[in-house]
Design a protein around this motif. Structure first.
Motif, PDB file in Angstrom:
ATOM      1  N   TYR A 169     -11.048   0.513  -2.446  1.00 29.04           N
ATOM      2  CA  TYR A 169      -9.591   0.645  -2.504  1.00 29.04           C
ATOM      3  C   TYR A 169      -9.067   1.060  -1.131  1.00 29.04           C
ATOM      4  O   TYR A 169      -9.716   1.804  -0.403  1.00 29.04           O
ATOM      5  CB  TYR A 169      -9.192   1.670  -3.562  1.00 29.04           C
TER       6      TYR A 169
ATOM      7  N   GLN B 137      -2.559   2.557  -4.211  1.00 29.31           N
ATOM      8  CA  GLN B 137      -3.838   2.147  -3.648  1.00 29.31           C
ATOM      9  C   GLN B 137      -4.231   0.821  -4.297  1.00 29.31           C
ATOM     10  O   GLN B 137      -4.078   0.645  -5.504  1.00 29.31           O
ATOM     11  CB  GLN B 137      -4.908   3.188  -3.933  1.00 29.31           C
TER      12      GLN B 137
ATOM     13  N   LEU C   5       0.812  -1.213   0.000  1.00 32.91           N
ATOM     14  CA  LEU C   5       0.000   0.000   0.000  1.00 32.91           C
ATOM     15  C   LEU C   5       0.848   1.267   0.000  1.00 32.91           C
ATOM     16  O   LEU C   5       0.351   2.344  -0.349  1.00 32.91           O
ATOM     17  CB  LEU C   5      -0.962  -0.008   1.189  1.00 32.91           C
TER      18      LEU C   5
ATOM     19  N   ARG D 158      -5.690   2.599   1.081  1.00 33.92           N
ATOM     20  CA  ARG D 158      -4.468   3.389   0.970  1.00 33.92           C
ATOM     21  C   ARG D 158      -3.917   3.640   2.368  1.00 33.92           C
ATOM     22  O   ARG D 158      -4.669   3.698   3.346  1.00 33.92           O
ATOM     23  CB  ARG D 158      -4.718   4.705   0.258  1.00 33.92           C
TER      24      ARG D 158
END
Length: 106
Positions: free
Chosen positions: A73, A33, A29, A75
């Protein structure tokens, strides 16, 4: 993100890097992402395992989510990592001072 009332820095480090798979997810990460399907493909881990580690990271404040169509997603939150880095820096500075101090035995 670590705040004064949060658990000690040691707890945050364990939540971030305390498991080899979780540490791998964090490294992945840090590059981009990714959604769960990407992390499964990259790590070879099963979906429930990846989801568990993402939940730990999310609850600790190190990972944020963003829906994108059918996918979510993930991140890294750089501000949370910066707070942890400062805490570790403070710990290192205290350790340097401790190298000059020795408690006498009775």
């Amino acid at each position: 993100m670590l705040m004064p009332e949060d658990p000690p820095v040691e707890t945050a480090v364990v939540k971030l890097l305390g498991d080899p798979l979780r540490a791998r997810i964090v490294r992945l990460l840090a590059e981009e992402q990714l959604c769960t399907c990407h992390l499964i493909e990259e790590t070879g881990a099963r979906q429930p395992t990846v989801s568990h580690h993402l939940r730990v990271l999310r609850e600790a404040g190190f990972v944020a989510t963003e829906p994108h169509g059918r996918y979510t997603y993930y991140r890294l939150r750089p501000e949370a990592l910066s707070v942890l880095a400062r805490s570790l820096g403070d710990l290192a500075a205290r350790a340097e001072q401790a190298a000059l101090s020795r408690r006498p035995c009775d």
